[in-house]
Design a protein around this motif. Structure first.
Motif, PDB file in Angstrom:
ATOM      1  N   ASP A 147      33.714 126.535  80.041  1.00 17.40           N
ATOM      2  CA  ASP A 147      32.823 127.030  81.093  1.00 17.40           C
ATOM      3  C   ASP A 147      33.666 127.803  82.103  1.00 17.40           C
ATOM      4  OD1 ASP A 147      30.837 127.312  83.016  1.00 17.40           O
ATOM      5  OD2 ASP A 147      30.951 125.234  83.704  1.00 17.40           O
ATOM      6  N   GLY A 204      28.848 116.029  81.489  1.00 12.84           N
ATOM      7  CA  GLY A 204      28.038 117.242  81.643  1.00 12.84           C
ATOM      8  C   GLY A 204      28.784 118.448  82.154  1.00 12.84           C
ATOM      9  N   THR A 218      26.246 125.830  74.845  1.00 21.67           N
ATOM     10  CA  THR A 218      27.302 126.205  75.788  1.00 21.67           C
ATOM     11  C   THR A 218      26.672 126.914  76.982  1.00 21.67           C
ATOM     12  OG1 THR A 218      27.634 128.351  74.751  1.00 21.67           O
ATOM     13  CG2 THR A 218      28.954 126.525  73.906  1.00 21.67           C
ATOM     14  N   ILE A 219      27.453 127.127  78.020  1.00 21.83           N
ATOM     15  CA  ILE A 219      26.911 127.742  79.229  1.00 21.83           C
ATOM     16  C   ILE A 219      26.370 129.147  78.943  1.00 21.83           C
ATOM     17  CG2 ILE A 219      29.206 128.508  80.011  1.00 21.83           C
ATOM     18  CD1 ILE A 219      26.159 127.536  82.203  1.00 21.83           C
ATOM     19  N   VAL A 270      25.819 121.313  77.278  1.00 21.06           N
ATOM     20  CA  VAL A 270      24.600 120.506  77.381  1.00 21.06           C
ATOM     21  C   VAL A 270      24.240 119.981  75.997  1.00 21.06           C
ATOM     22  CG1 VAL A 270      22.139 120.526  77.928  1.00 21.06           C
ATOM     23  CG2 VAL A 270      23.752 121.780  79.385  1.00 21.06           C
ATOM     24  N   VAL A 282      24.179 124.689  86.968  1.00 22.23           N
ATOM     25  CA  VAL A 282      23.231 123.882  86.187  1.00 22.23           C
ATOM     26  C   VAL A 282      23.730 122.435  86.134  1.00 22.23           C
ATOM     27  CG1 VAL A 282      22.148 123.543  83.932  1.00 22.23           C
ATOM     28  CG2 VAL A 282      22.701 125.862  84.710  1.00 22.23           C
ATOM     29  N   SER A 298      23.752 131.664  83.185  1.00 22.57           N
ATOM     30  CA  SER A 298      25.040 132.300  83.011  1.00 22.57           C
ATOM     31  C   SER A 298      25.015 133.730  83.536  1.00 22.57           C
ATOM     32  CB  SER A 298      25.368 132.275  81.515  1.00 22.57           C
ATOM     33  OG  SER A 298      26.677 132.643  81.294  1.00 22.57           O
ATOM     34  N   LEU A 312      20.030 128.448  79.864  1.00 24.82           N
ATOM     35  CA  LEU A 312      21.469 128.530  80.128  1.00 24.82           C
ATOM     36  C   LEU A 312      21.953 129.996  80.101  1.00 24.82           C
ATOM     37  CD1 LEU A 312      22.847 125.357  78.328  1.00 24.82           C
ATOM     38  CD2 LEU A 312      22.586 125.749  80.767  1.00 24.82           C
ATOM     39  N   LEU A 315      28.581 124.620  84.989  1.00 23.16           N
ATOM     40  CA  LEU A 315      28.037 123.335  84.554  1.00 23.16           C
ATOM     41  C   LEU A 315      28.540 122.210  85.453  1.00 23.16           C
ATOM     42  CD1 LEU A 315      28.334 123.725  80.674  1.00 23.16           C
ATOM     43  CD2 LEU A 315      26.216 123.581  81.996  1.00 23.16           C
ATOM     44  N   ASN A 316      27.604 121.585  86.148  1.00 23.47           N
ATOM     45  CA  ASN A 316      27.888 120.439  87.017  1.00 23.47           C
ATOM     46  C   ASN A 316      29.071 120.690  87.962  1.00 23.47           C
ATOM     47  OD1 ASN A 316      26.812 118.023  87.733  1.00 23.47           O
ATOM     48  ND2 ASN A 316      27.658 116.833  86.038  1.00 23.47           N
TER      49      ASN A 316
END
Lengths: 488, 363
Positions: A450, A204, A175-176, A208, A71, A65, A61, A455-456
């Protein structure tokens, strides 16, 4: 850089962070990850990474980042709304290697597990101690606890025992930017905001999950199942309200209409009355004394509501068989038709009769059959539209019909998704359910966790621009793969 | 009484947002003793919800109840009772308490470990955020996973994530029978209550006061009587101490020293709490089967926070004394960063109840 070059570059960099074999990049290795349970949506990620330790998740991650790479996290991939659909410019983070129960504390009633542990595996491990994990989504044989947290999964017993959010004590997330943090507490609450509630069901989008601590409850000593048949769906619906009005909260209260009954009976041979217009399955659990008292009262209610047949499962085998019919209703209905599409709306229960008769009219109008199974206790409706994708125009008609059903759910005060999540599937319908300011607030909540949106990305909350372009309701066509897995 | 003051409230908040003027959100002001007063917010305007009252929707067979935030909690309880229902989280019924204040403070009574918390029964909210926008999250149905679960996050946020206008709650039937059993045991030993939680019994409250363990059973009459027979003990005629523990007026709370609450795992061993400076020992009462400990002490706030932190727990002061010190266990690290950002996303200017909840998130 071409896509292939980029893929190679990502893979090389990621292999410096996790062992060689845990980074997948060939087309055939990526194929199994192209979609989740909603296979109509497919996308190939640049790379699949399968970390095996928390430190590896953190490293991946941090790398994502630093390099602004999207991700998408994935558990068992049984989700039904495309929540784990890969991002074509990103990496797919598979958490299947996190499959260990780290601690099962029977004395204090909790289990600490990795996110890739299957839902049912927790209860299987706890049962010798007289305990179990309560939420029981019908896919529990395959779905993982990490995915359950992401979706806030329910199950047939959630009217009495609650959803995932009511049964999880703490989660450890990355975390991201790769930081590790534990949210929640072993007590009843935590200091500050209830981030546990926010993370549960966040699909998500916020962090994560790498560890989950769940509550284990004592197994009820007695569970009994009453099956009641009715000659109209309306009277079955009324009976549900009257059971609740009696002050009884059954462990499970499920309704099936005639097409669903016939299909399930043909599939599972469980003894459903195939001439009934509706069947209610009402499970009561507790101590012997409680259950006996409640069975009498529930039977009285059903009789007063003109039940045409009333039967209490005589043995544990019969009880499980009657449930098997219900849990396999979907694959069973699937045998009646080349294709089917599942809707997941929730409505206030009092609107059930209205919604069902309106659905009946719509079914005739669109010339498409609909079978209904219904978590009647909590108003979660799963209409199944039967269609044949090989008939020209039928898929489009199905989409329109599904769309109308979802609109109907919102109209009567309900929601476009009770338990399957928004994912990519219902992102347009979010425009109908929420106004601009509320959607914008959802985006701000996402940004709090984020800020860059890695994330997603593109799931759950539509951009305002998308809503403007969408303008009206639209429902995508979907299919359920792996019909052998019990669902809903 | 019923009155929808949404528009006036929205107008008022918008005006204060334009002027960047902080606001105290007040319902019945029954919980003025909660929280702290650290920054100079004397110029803060008071936004009162007293005029925003009434049941919006209640169908007993739906198990869902929706009311405006200024509705008196006593009215809510009464309305539900008339239909044989209740708020399962048994909130404190302090004189003048409103539904909104109860949810904003996230308070739950003795039933909490067995019947769930205020947040567990929250299905939907209407709020005004710190930008002056009217928002609606969740709804009036039991299962709803559309969007983030902002409704539950509002519970216990002390209004710092928005001014609550309306809440929808899951309600449940009143039990047919309730009875309380008393048992003698050793002081400060929560083990018997922890062991009881592993058994399938209709327990709805468990407390340890001095050397007496109280267990409340509730549910169907047959089930409760069978459980009572199985457990033994002595039946308590007046069904106490639950009302006193719920409303914080049990005789334990008469001690004039500040009241503290420590929330921990129920199996956490007895906490070692030093005597006050004058040598007086602290007093402790165990509710929630051991997971909520009420403490009477004159120790400084930081001492309580340290005791709680060492037990993986958190402490909250339930007293106006020392309110120039933090009242809630300070948050640090990654969690604090996330919570600060969350606060920013709802109230970027820190206009709602500034510094009252977790001042470290407002600086």
């Amino acid at each position: 850089m071409s896509r292939l070059e980029k893929r190679q570059e990502f893979a090389n960099q990621l292999r410096a962070l996790v062992p060689q074999g845990q980074v997948l990049q060939s087309d055939e290795d990526l194929r199994p990850y192209e979609s989740d349970g909603l296979t109509v949506f497919k996308a190939s990620p640049l790379v699949v990474v399968l970390p095996a330790t928390v430190a590896e998740v953190q490293a991946v991650l941090k790398w994502a980042s630093k390099n602004s790479v999207p991700v998408v996290a994935r558990g068992a991939g049984t989700g039904l709304s495309g929540g784990a659909l890969p991002h074509e410019e990103g990496i797919l983070l598979g958490l299947a290697k996190f499959n260990q129960i780290l601690e099962l504390n029977s004395e204090h009633g909790f289990a600490r597990v990795q996110p890739g542990v299957r839902n049912l595996a927790i209860s299987d491990a706890a049962r010798p101690h007289g305990l179990y994990y309560a939420p029981d989504p019908s896919s529990q044989i395959a779905c993982t606890i990490g995915g359950n947290v992401a979706e806030n999964s329910g199950g047939v017993h959630c009217l009495k025992y609650g959803l995932t959010v009511h049964n999880v004590l703490a989660v450890t997330v990355v975390t991201i930017d790769g930081e590790l943090v534990t949210i929640g507490a072993m007590g009843c609450d935590n200091a500050g905001y209830d981030l546990m509630a926010l993370l549960t069901g966040s699909e998500g989008m916020l962090a994560v999950t790498v560890e989950v601590t769940v509550k284990l409850l004592p197994v009820p000593p007695v569970a009994k199942l009453v099956m009641a048949a009715f000659d109209s769906v309306e009277s079955a619906g009324d009976a549900v309200g009257k059971v609740i009005a009696e002050g009884i909260i059954p462990a499970g209260l499920e309704l099936m209409d005639s097409p669903a009954i016939k299909a399930a009976e043909a599939f599972a041979h469980c003894g459903y009355p195939t001439d009934a217009a509706a069947v209610l399955l009402c499970e009561l659990d507790g101590t012997q004394a409680e259950v006996e008292a409640q069975i009498g009262r529930v039977s009285d209610v059903f009789n007063a509501c003109a039940a045409t047949q009333l039967h209490t499962a005589q043995t544990e085998e019969e009880r499980l068989l009657l449930w098997k019919g219900r849990k396999s209703a979907f694959p069973a209905v699937g045998r009646l038709s080349p294709d089917y599409y599942c809707i997941d709306g929730t409505i206030p229960r009092r609107e059930l009769s209205k919604v069902l008769s309106r659905m009946d009219e719509l079914s005739k109008e669109f010339n498409l059959r609909i079978a209904n199974v219904f978590h009647a206790g909590d108003g979660n409706l799963h209409p199944l539209i039967l269609y044949d994708a090989s008939v020209e125009g039928e898929t489009e008609r199905t989409e329109q019909l599904g769309s109308q059903i979802l609109q109907l759910c919102v109209e009567v005060g309900g929601t476009v998704t009770g338990e399957h999540g928004v994912g990519v599937e219902k992102i347009n319908e979010m425009c109908v359910q929420f106004d601009e300011a509320t959607l914008q607030q959802f985006h701000s909540v996402k940004a709090a966790f984020d800020p860059v949106g890695l994330l997603n990305p593109g799931k759950v909350v539509p951009t305002l621009q998308r809503c403007a372009e969408f303008g009206a309701l639209h429902v995508h066509h979907g299919q359920v793969p792996h019909p052998d897995i019990e669902r809903f | 009484m019923t009155n929808d003051a949404s528009n006036e409230l929205l107008g008022s908040v918008r005006e204060h947002v334009v002027n960047e003027q902080p606001m105290h959100i007040v319902g019945g002001n029954s919980k003025a003793f909660l929280g702290c007063k650290l920054s100079d917010v004397d110029d803060a305007a008071t936004v009162s919800l007293n005029n925003h009252v009434g049941v919006v929707n209640y169908e007993p067979t739906e198990l869902v109840f929706t009311a405006r935030s200024g509705t008196l909690l006593s009215d809510v309880v009464q309305t539900l009772k008339q239909s044989g229902q209740q708020l399962p989280f048994e909130p404190p019924q302090l004189p003048g308490a409103t539904l909104g204040g109860t949810l904003a403070c996230g308070l739950s009574g003795p039933a909490r470990p067995y019947g769930g918390a205020a947040r567990d029964h929250t299905l939907g909210v209407r709020v005004i955020n710190g930008k002056g926008e009217l928002l609606r999250f969740g709804g009036e149905v039991m299962k709803n996973v559309a969007g983030y679960d902002v409704s539950r996050v509002q519970v216990g946020a002390y209004g710092t994530l928005g001014l609550l206008l309306e809440v929808s709650l899951k309600v449940l039937p009143l039990p047919e029978t309730t009875l309380t059993l008393a048992f003698e045991q050793n002081e400060h030993d929560t083990t018997p209550m922890v062991q009881l939680a592993r058994r399938f019994l209709p327990v709805t409250a468990a407390a340890l006061i001095g050397r007496t363990r109280y267990i409340r059973l509730a549910g169907s009459d047959a089930g409760v009587q069978a459980a009572a027979k199985e457990l033994g003990g002595e039946r308590v005629v007046d069904n106490e101490p639950w009302q006193g523990l719920r409303d914080l007026n049990h005789e334990f709370f008469n001690d004039p020293r500040p009241t503290w609450r420590i929330s921990c795992a129920d199996y956490t061993p007895a906490l070692t709490i030093p005597n006050d400076e004058d040598g007086q020992p602290a007093k402790v009462l165990y509710d929630w089967g051991g997971a909520q400990r009420w403490i009477k002490t004159s120790l400084a706030s930081h001492a309580l926070f340290e005791i709680a932190a060492n037990a993986n727990a958190h402490a909250t002061r339930f007293s106006t004394a020392m309110n120039n010190e933090p009242s809630h266990q300070p948050i640090s690290g990654v969690s604090a960063r996330l919570q600060r950002e969350l606060r920013t996303s709802f109230d970027p200017l820190r206009l709602f109840n500034r510094s009252r909840f977790h001042p470290e998130l407002d600086s």
